[in-house]
Design an enzyme around this catalytic site. Structure first.
Site, PDB file in Angstrom:
ATOM      1  N   ASP A   1       0.850  -1.188   0.000  1.00  0.00           N
ATOM      2  CA  ASP A   1       0.000   0.000   0.000  1.00  0.00           C
ATOM      3  C   ASP A   1       0.893   1.248   0.000  1.00  0.00           C
ATOM      4  O   ASP A   1       1.864   1.333   0.750  1.00  0.00           O
ATOM      5  CB  ASP A   1      -0.902   0.004   1.233  1.00  0.00           C
ATOM      6  CG  ASP A   1      -2.051   0.992   1.103  1.00  0.00           C
ATOM      7  OD1 ASP A   1      -3.211   0.548   1.015  1.00  0.00           O
ATOM      8  OD2 ASP A   1      -1.796   2.222   1.076  1.00  0.00           O
ATOM      9  N   ILE A   2       0.544   2.197  -0.842  1.00  0.00           N
ATOM     10  CA  ILE A   2       1.388   3.386  -1.022  1.00  0.00           C
ATOM     11  C   ILE A   2       1.309   4.346   0.179  1.00  0.00           C
ATOM     12  O   ILE A   2       2.224   5.116   0.435  1.00  0.00           O
ATOM     13  CB  ILE A   2       0.973   4.092  -2.342  1.00  0.00           C
ATOM     14  CG1 ILE A   2       2.099   4.934  -2.910  1.00  0.00           C
ATOM     15  CG2 ILE A   2      -0.280   4.929  -2.187  1.00  0.00           C
ATOM     16  CD1 ILE A   2       1.863   5.355  -4.358  1.00  0.00           C
TER      17      ILE A   2
ATOM     18  N   GLN B   1     -14.714   2.435   0.748  1.00  0.00           N
ATOM     19  CA  GLN B   1     -13.861   1.992  -0.366  1.00  0.00           C
ATOM     20  C   GLN B   1     -13.553   3.182  -1.268  1.00  0.00           C
ATOM     21  O   GLN B   1     -14.463   3.903  -1.690  1.00  0.00           O
ATOM     22  CB  GLN B   1     -14.572   0.890  -1.170  1.00  0.00           C
ATOM     23  CG  GLN B   1     -13.731   0.357  -2.318  1.00  0.00           C
ATOM     24  CD  GLN B   1     -14.439  -0.761  -3.115  1.00  0.00           C
ATOM     25  OE1 GLN B   1     -15.595  -1.086  -2.846  1.00  0.00           O
ATOM     26  NE2 GLN B   1     -13.752  -1.330  -4.078  1.00  0.00           N
TER      27      GLN B   1
ATOM     28  N   HIS C   1     -10.262  -5.329  -3.247  1.00  0.00           N
ATOM     29  CA  HIS C   1      -8.940  -5.548  -2.654  1.00  0.00           C
ATOM     30  C   HIS C   1      -9.059  -5.894  -1.177  1.00  0.00           C
ATOM     31  O   HIS C   1      -9.989  -5.481  -0.504  1.00  0.00           O
ATOM     32  CB  HIS C   1      -8.037  -4.323  -2.840  1.00  0.00           C
ATOM     33  CG  HIS C   1      -8.655  -3.027  -2.403  1.00  0.00           C
ATOM     34  ND1 HIS C   1      -9.537  -2.327  -3.181  1.00  0.00           N
ATOM     35  CD2 HIS C   1      -8.515  -2.304  -1.262  1.00  0.00           C
ATOM     36  CE1 HIS C   1      -9.920  -1.232  -2.547  1.00  0.00           C
ATOM     37  NE2 HIS C   1      -9.321  -1.196  -1.374  1.00  0.00           N
ATOM     38  N   PHE C   2      -8.084  -6.649  -0.734  1.00  0.00           N
ATOM     39  CA  PHE C   2      -7.990  -7.049   0.675  1.00  0.00           C
ATOM     40  C   PHE C   2      -6.768  -6.368   1.273  1.00  0.00           C
ATOM     41  O   PHE C   2      -5.668  -6.459   0.727  1.00  0.00           O
ATOM     42  CB  PHE C   2      -7.827  -8.572   0.788  1.00  0.00           C
ATOM     43  CG  PHE C   2      -9.031  -9.337   0.323  1.00  0.00           C
ATOM     44  CD1 PHE C   2      -9.985  -9.790   1.221  1.00  0.00           C
ATOM     45  CD2 PHE C   2      -9.224  -9.598  -1.023  1.00  0.00           C
ATOM     46  CE1 PHE C   2     -11.105 -10.489   0.791  1.00  0.00           C
ATOM     47  CE2 PHE C   2     -10.341 -10.296  -1.468  1.00  0.00           C
ATOM     48  CZ  PHE C   2     -11.288 -10.741  -0.551  1.00  0.00           C
ATOM     49  N   HIS C   3      -6.985  -5.691   2.390  1.00  0.00           N
ATOM     50  CA  HIS C   3      -5.869  -5.072   3.113  1.00  0.00           C
ATOM     51  C   HIS C   3      -5.329  -6.070   4.130  1.00  0.00           C
ATOM     52  O   HIS C   3      -6.112  -6.678   4.874  1.00  0.00           O
ATOM     53  CB  HIS C   3      -6.344  -3.867   3.926  1.00  0.00           C
ATOM     54  CG  HIS C   3      -6.913  -2.731   3.151  1.00  0.00           C
ATOM     55  ND1 HIS C   3      -6.201  -1.582   2.894  1.00  0.00           N
ATOM     56  CD2 HIS C   3      -8.136  -2.536   2.601  1.00  0.00           C
ATOM     57  CE1 HIS C   3      -6.964  -0.717   2.231  1.00  0.00           C
ATOM     58  NE2 HIS C   3      -8.147  -1.275   2.043  1.00  0.00           N
TER      59      HIS C   3
HETATM   60  P1  AMP Z   1      -9.837   1.420   0.148  1.00  0.00           P
HETATM   61  O1  AMP Z   1     -10.144   2.684   0.861  1.00  0.00           O
HETATM   62  O2  AMP Z   1     -10.234   0.185   0.908  1.00  0.00           O
HETATM   63  O3  AMP Z   1     -10.398   1.453  -1.249  1.00  0.00           O
HETATM   64  O4  AMP Z   1      -8.265   1.325   0.047  1.00  0.00           O
HETATM   65  C1  AMP Z   1      -7.527   1.780  -1.038  1.00  0.00           C
HETATM   66  C2  AMP Z   1      -6.080   1.670  -0.643  1.00  0.00           C
HETATM   67  O5  AMP Z   1      -5.295   1.795  -1.812  1.00  0.00           O
HETATM   68  C3  AMP Z   1      -5.611   2.739   0.347  1.00  0.00           C
HETATM   69  O6  AMP Z   1      -5.070   2.109   1.492  1.00  0.00           O
HETATM   70  C4  AMP Z   1      -4.568   3.521  -0.440  1.00  0.00           C
HETATM   71  O7  AMP Z   1      -3.497   3.933   0.367  1.00  0.00           O
HETATM   72  C5  AMP Z   1      -4.128   2.488  -1.477  1.00  0.00           C
HETATM   73  N1  AMP Z   1      -3.602   3.034  -2.710  1.00  0.00           N
HETATM   74  C6  AMP Z   1      -4.095   4.029  -3.455  1.00  0.00           C
HETATM   75  N2  AMP Z   1      -3.345   4.226  -4.558  1.00  0.00           N
HETATM   76  C7  AMP Z   1      -2.348   3.311  -4.519  1.00  0.00           C
HETATM   77  C8  AMP Z   1      -1.243   2.992  -5.362  1.00  0.00           C
HETATM   78  N3  AMP Z   1      -1.014   3.665  -6.492  1.00  0.00           N
HETATM   79  N4  AMP Z   1      -0.417   1.991  -4.995  1.00  0.00           N
HETATM   80  C9  AMP Z   1      -0.644   1.314  -3.847  1.00  0.00           C
HETATM   81  N5  AMP Z   1      -1.667   1.541  -3.011  1.00  0.00           N
HETATM   82  C10 AMP Z   1      -2.513   2.541  -3.338  1.00  0.00           C
END
Ligand code: AMP
Length: 137
Positions: free
Chosen positions: A33-34, A96, A102-104
């Protein structure tokens, strides 16, 4: 739900945007995650164009969870974590933000999780963590 093929994760899957990857096969990708909510925060996504878990084919969901477990085990080994929060948000109303399922995997406690990561992590440091996870796979 209609899938937007220009979403960030779709673009990462097409290698149009960079990602720090820890695992990839023909069905699933795992990457860092970025804006991590904790050190080692990793995302696991199926490659199919599904917006939420509810849109995902059940067999693909089952396979994705198998990969989630594999990554979690590698994280536990590589990062010496005590616990891992598995989080999956389905729908903007749930919070979201990226419309590709996606799974965190967050090495933390649910009691310590605040809001979503709001700042970019140190990408060099994240790469070091990713290398450790990869080595433990
Ligand atoms: P959600 O709120 O569950 O949709 O989570 C989206 C996640 O994607 C967040 O934790 C962001 O930090 C992550 N994210 C957004 N853009 C990127 C990216 N380019 N590379 C990696 N993670 C990302």
């Amino acid at each position: 739900m209609t899938y937007d093929d220009q979403n960030i994760f779709a673009r990462i899957l097409r290698n149009e945007l960079p990602a720090i990857k820890v695992y990839e096969d023909d069905q699933v990708l795992a990457f860092m995650d970025i804006m991590p909510q904790a050190e080692g925060h990793t995302l696991v996504i199926p490659k199919s164009p599904a917006v939420t878990l509810l849109d995902l084919d059940p067999q693909e969901a089952a396979y994705t969870i198998q990969v989630v477990q594999k990554i979690a085990k590698a994280m536990e080994k590589a990062l010496d974590v005590k616990g891992i929060v598995l989080m999956q948000l389905s729908g903007a109303a749930a919070g979201q933000t990226v419309p590709h399922v996606h799974f965190h995997l967050i090495p933390s406690s649910v009691h310590e999780l605040g809001k979503h990561g709001v700042q970019m992590g140190d990408q060099d440091q994240i790469k070091v963590l990713a290398d450790k996870i990869k080595a433990a796979l």
